[in-house]
Design an enzyme around this catalytic site. Structure first.
Site, PDB file in Angstrom:
ATOM      1  N   CYS A  49       0.833  -1.210   0.000  1.00  0.00           N
ATOM      2  CA  CYS A  49       0.000   0.000   0.000  1.00  0.00           C
ATOM      3  C   CYS A  49       0.866   1.258   0.000  1.00  0.00           C
ATOM      4  O   CYS A  49       2.093   1.204   0.059  1.00  0.00           O
ATOM      5  CB  CYS A  49      -0.920  -0.013   1.204  1.00  0.00           C
ATOM      6  SG  CYS A  49      -0.032   0.101   2.771  1.00  0.00           S
ATOM      7  N   ALA A  52       3.106   1.544   2.925  1.00  0.00           N
ATOM      8  CA  ALA A  52       4.283   0.671   2.785  1.00  0.00           C
ATOM      9  C   ALA A  52       5.371   1.384   1.968  1.00  0.00           C
ATOM     10  O   ALA A  52       6.561   1.271   2.271  1.00  0.00           O
ATOM     11  CB  ALA A  52       3.909  -0.650   2.126  1.00  0.00           C
ATOM     12  N   ARG A  83      11.041  -5.277   5.933  1.00  0.00           N
ATOM     13  CA  ARG A  83      11.918  -5.044   4.795  1.00  0.00           C
ATOM     14  C   ARG A  83      13.343  -5.040   5.314  1.00  0.00           C
ATOM     15  O   ARG A  83      13.638  -4.452   6.343  1.00  0.00           O
ATOM     16  CB  ARG A  83      11.553  -3.704   4.157  1.00  0.00           C
ATOM     17  CG  ARG A  83      12.263  -3.408   2.862  1.00  0.00           C
ATOM     18  CD  ARG A  83      11.458  -2.362   2.169  1.00  0.00           C
ATOM     19  NE  ARG A  83      12.124  -1.706   1.076  1.00  0.00           N
ATOM     20  CZ  ARG A  83      12.892  -0.643   1.218  1.00  0.00           C
ATOM     21  NH1 ARG A  83      13.136  -0.133   2.399  1.00  0.00           N
ATOM     22  NH2 ARG A  83      13.412  -0.068   0.157  1.00  0.00           N
ATOM     23  N   HIS A 181       6.064   6.416  -2.233  1.00  0.00           N
ATOM     24  CA  HIS A 181       7.396   6.958  -2.558  1.00  0.00           C
ATOM     25  C   HIS A 181       7.273   8.446  -2.857  1.00  0.00           C
ATOM     26  O   HIS A 181       8.064   9.263  -2.389  1.00  0.00           O
ATOM     27  CB  HIS A 181       7.979   6.322  -3.831  1.00  0.00           C
ATOM     28  CG  HIS A 181       8.079   4.831  -3.824  1.00  0.00           C
ATOM     29  ND1 HIS A 181       7.949   4.083  -4.959  1.00  0.00           N
ATOM     30  CD2 HIS A 181       8.314   3.952  -2.810  1.00  0.00           C
ATOM     31  CE1 HIS A 181       8.110   2.800  -4.663  1.00  0.00           C
ATOM     32  NE2 HIS A 181       8.321   2.696  -3.368  1.00  0.00           N
TER      33      HIS A 181
HETATM   34 FE1  CFM Z   1      12.761   0.181  -5.828  1.00  0.00          FE
HETATM   35 FE2  CFM Z   1      12.046  -2.150  -6.137  1.00  0.00          FE
HETATM   36 FE3  CFM Z   1      10.751  -0.453  -4.506  1.00  0.00          FE
HETATM   37 FE4  CFM Z   1      13.254  -1.293  -3.886  1.00  0.00          FE
HETATM   38 FE5  CFM Z   1      12.138  -3.231  -2.269  1.00  0.00          FE
HETATM   39 FE6  CFM Z   1      11.001  -4.083  -4.528  1.00  0.00          FE
HETATM   40 FE7  CFM Z   1       9.638  -2.435  -2.965  1.00  0.00          FE
HETATM   41 MO1  CFM Z   1      10.116  -4.866  -2.232  1.00  0.00          MO
HETATM   42  S1  CFM Z   1      14.036  -1.597  -5.820  1.00  0.00           S
HETATM   43  S2  CFM Z   1      12.350   0.608  -3.748  1.00  0.00           S
HETATM   44  S3  CFM Z   1      14.062  -2.194  -2.100  1.00  0.00           S
HETATM   45  S4  CFM Z   1      10.835  -0.509  -6.589  1.00  0.00           S
HETATM   46  S5  CFM Z   1      12.152  -5.135  -3.101  1.00  0.00           S
HETATM   47  S6  CFM Z   1      11.608  -4.140  -6.727  1.00  0.00           S
HETATM   48  S7  CFM Z   1       8.964  -4.073  -4.016  1.00  0.00           S
HETATM   49  S8  CFM Z   1      10.427  -2.902  -1.106  1.00  0.00           S
HETATM   50  S9  CFM Z   1       8.879  -0.431  -3.336  1.00  0.00           S
HETATM   51  C1  HCA Z   2       6.337  -3.935   0.819  1.00  0.00           C
HETATM   52  C2  HCA Z   2       7.724  -4.427   1.136  1.00  0.00           C
HETATM   53  C3  HCA Z   2       8.190  -5.539   0.246  1.00  0.00           C
HETATM   54  C4  HCA Z   2       7.383  -6.796   0.435  1.00  0.00           C
HETATM   55  C5  HCA Z   2       8.112  -8.031   0.041  1.00  0.00           C
HETATM   56  C6  HCA Z   2       7.332  -9.230  -0.394  1.00  0.00           C
HETATM   57  C7  HCA Z   2       9.683  -5.786   0.607  1.00  0.00           C
HETATM   58  O1  HCA Z   2       5.917  -3.945  -0.334  1.00  0.00           O
HETATM   59  O2  HCA Z   2       5.674  -3.521   1.728  1.00  0.00           O
HETATM   60  O3  HCA Z   2       6.176  -9.169  -0.803  1.00  0.00           O
HETATM   61  O4  HCA Z   2       7.956 -10.294  -0.347  1.00  0.00           O
HETATM   62  O5  HCA Z   2      10.512  -5.723  -0.249  1.00  0.00           O
HETATM   63  O6  HCA Z   2       9.952  -6.085   1.775  1.00  0.00           O
HETATM   64  O7  HCA Z   2       8.148  -5.145  -1.104  1.00  0.00           O
END
Ligand code: CFM
Ligand code: HCA
Length: 527
Positions: A49, A52, A83, A181
């Site tokens: 969400c 998150a 995370r 973000h």
């Molecule tokens: Fe960038 Fe990602 Fe993301 Fe990421 Fe992550 Fe991710 Fe995420 Mo999980 S590189 S910041 S550190 S878009 S693994 S592929 S989904 S938390 S919002």
């Molecule tokens: C998030 C965090 C997450 C979840 C990981 C997953 C992460 O989206 O809230 O579904 O395994 O990287 O920890 O993306």
């Protein structure tokens, strides 16, 4: 019939209509994909969400900030340590990453309002922990009842004399994490960056969109420091409020995850004149290319030479291991489905190991992450823009500085990705499949059809694959392994994948209740 047609053929007419534009078979460089659309109610999605994305992803790794989740305790608990953004404190830097601060709203707070509880939480956190800054992140009910977290933040800032920031990042806002973000980036640009007075050294950079998952940021920084870069701040892996205040003094911003941070990259350019360059420190060849591009930006022969020396040293260290694993993994196939960047970045590392990609997709990336930044002007409706501020920044006359002259910039732009990202799809092989916001139904169907040797994804879907006999590794958390970035990280990755592939435990498992396979033809050692 193509693979894609087979899957679409199985879909009901309605779902097919909604999903068709999100699924693509790569044919050429000009294909358009539909992305960043709201999830269809009833569909099992892997997305997180808005909260998150704001609290969990961008703000979470700021170790000296006490982040208070204003909402019911479940939201705070969900984002507590889930995370793997690692961080180390030292004598100068506090580290609250192990903590989970929340107002723990109850039914009565929802009815009568939660501001009182929030004031109390800020008071307690300041008295007990004495943080550099407090940040408040609100979750769904707060937006619905209308608590004014911004007023409470302003009042507390005066009262305690530290930066107190509020983020209205209720989970339902926008499409998914990517909305969060955006909200976090806006807040950091408005209130934090530009307030420090660090005097930069030679080759001063910020690393943007690197969150130090499993220690990736540490491995990247090790190499960059060895070359001689002055890392002013990292946004935000193992990052700190104090460092972030100085981000405006860097000469170059290097962008790892484009999706989560391209806003800050763009805003820093407009406000302070800092160019950004797209890098990818996942994969050996792409790490080398990124380092060379960075050296080209600074254009200093000494830096260019030092970069080459470090590359030689690092390759020397990993060459035998990489050759060994490449031999073991050559010819294997992979499918990748992660949030917004890694599905692209990891393709390079897989290629280094002789593996090929049959399917890749993003949970919540936008069209530019798939097709390249040139499509930005043609994205007419951004599903997030209704309720998320599109921040317009202006040139800061006092702090604005450029490293390259206009002519140098234009010349270099032809050679290196300055303020540019080409997206994932152009780098994929013809015939491979791209799926935006892959759902559980499609996951099962594609795994049956494509039978990849490995499925890279996250916690919500890895077991679907594994129970069907297909190895799965989490690209979000690395299944508690890592780092996977840079030179040494590439070996860790290769070792983990080889271990998985040569220990096909899931392939030998037949559930006791099962007389029929879950994923056709992949059970009972037949994959
Ligand atoms: Fe960038 Fe990602 Fe993301 Fe990421 Fe992550 Fe991710 Fe995420 Mo999980 S590189 S910041 S550190 S878009 S693994 S592929 S989904 S938390 S919002
Ligand atoms: C998030 C965090 C997450 C979840 C990981 C997953 C992460 O989206 O809230 O579904 O395994 O990287 O920890 O993306």
């Amino acid at each position: 019939m193509s693979t894609l047609d087979k899957v679409l053929d199985d879909y009901s007419a309605k779902v097919f209509k909604n999903r068709k534009a999100h699924l693509i078979e790569i044919k050429d460089d000009t294909q358009e994909i539909t992305a960043n659309a709201r999830t269809i109610p009833g569909i099992m999605t892997n997305r997180g969400c808005c909260y998150a994305g704001c609290k969990g992803v961008v703000l979470g790794p700021l170790k000296d900030v006490a982040i208070i989740t204003h909402g019911p305790i479940g939201c705070g608990f969900y984002s507590w340590g889930t995370r793997r953004h690692k961080g180390k404190g030292d004598e100068n830097t506090q580290n609250f990453l192990e903590y989970c601060f929340s107002t723990d709203m109850q039914e009565s707070d929802i009815v009568f309002g939660g501001e009182k509880k929030l004031r109390q939480a800020i008071k307690e956190v300041v008295e007990i922990f004495n943080p550099k800054s407090v940040m408040i992140c609100s979750t769904c009910p707060v937006g619905l009842i209308g608590d004014d977290i911004h007023a409470v933040a302003a009042e507390s800032e005066k009262l305690y004399g530290i930066k107190v920031l509020a983020f209205s990042c209720e989970g339902y806002k926008g499409v998914s994490q990517s909305a969060g973000h955006h909200i976090a980036n806006n807040g950091l640009i408005k209130n934090v960056i530009g307030t420090g007075n660090y005097v930069p050294k030679k080759y001063a950079i910020n690393i943007l969109g690197e969150y130090n998952i499993g220690g990736d940021g540490w491995e990247i920084s090790r190499v960059l420091k060895k070359i001689g870069y002055d890392i002013v701040s990292v946004m935000t892996g193992d990052g700190s409020f104090e460092e972030l205040r100085n981000a405006h003094v860097a000469d170059l911003n290097v962008v790892q995850c484009h999706r989560s941070i391209n806003y800050i990259g763009e805003m820093l350019k407009t406000k302070y004149g800092t160019s950004w360059i797209k890098v990818n420190f996942i994969g050996v060849k792409s790490t080398i290319k990124s380092l060379r591009n960075m050296a080209k930006f600074f254009g200093d022969p000494e830096l260019i030479q030092r970069t080459e020396e470090v590359i030689v040293e690092e390759i020397e260290d990993i060459k035998d291991d990489m050759d060994y694993y490449k031999e073991k993994l050559m010819g294997r196939t992979a499918a990748l489905f992660v949030g917004g960047s890694r599905s692209h970045h990891y393709q390079k590392l897989l290629k280094d190991l002789g593996m090929s990609v049959v399917l890749a997709g993003y949970e919540f990336a936008h069209r530019d992450d798939y097709e390249g930044r040139e499509v930005l002007p043609s994205i007419k409706i951004d599903a997030d823009s209704k309720n998320i501020e599109e921040l317009k920044v202006e040139k800061d006359e006092k702090k604005f500085k450029v490293y390259l002259s206009e002519e140098q910039y234009e010349e270099l732009k032809k050679e290196i990705p300055l303020d540019y990202y080409e997206g994932m799809m152009r780098e994929m092989d013809k015939g491979s499949i791209v799926v935006d916001d892959l759902n559980h139904y499609e996951t099962e169907e594609f795994l049956k059809l494509l039978k990849p040797d490995i499925f890279f994804s996250g916690i919500k879907d890895k077991f679907v694959a594994q129970k069907g006999g297909i190895l799965s590794r989490q690209l979000h958390s690395y299944d508690y392994s890592g780092p996977y970035a840079g030179f040494k990280g590439a070996v860790n990755f290769a070792k983990d994948i080889a271990m998985g592939i040569y220990t096909p435990a899931w392939n030998y498992t037949i559930a006791p209740w099962k007389t029929e396979p879950t994923l056709e033809g992949t059970v009972g050692g037949e994959a």
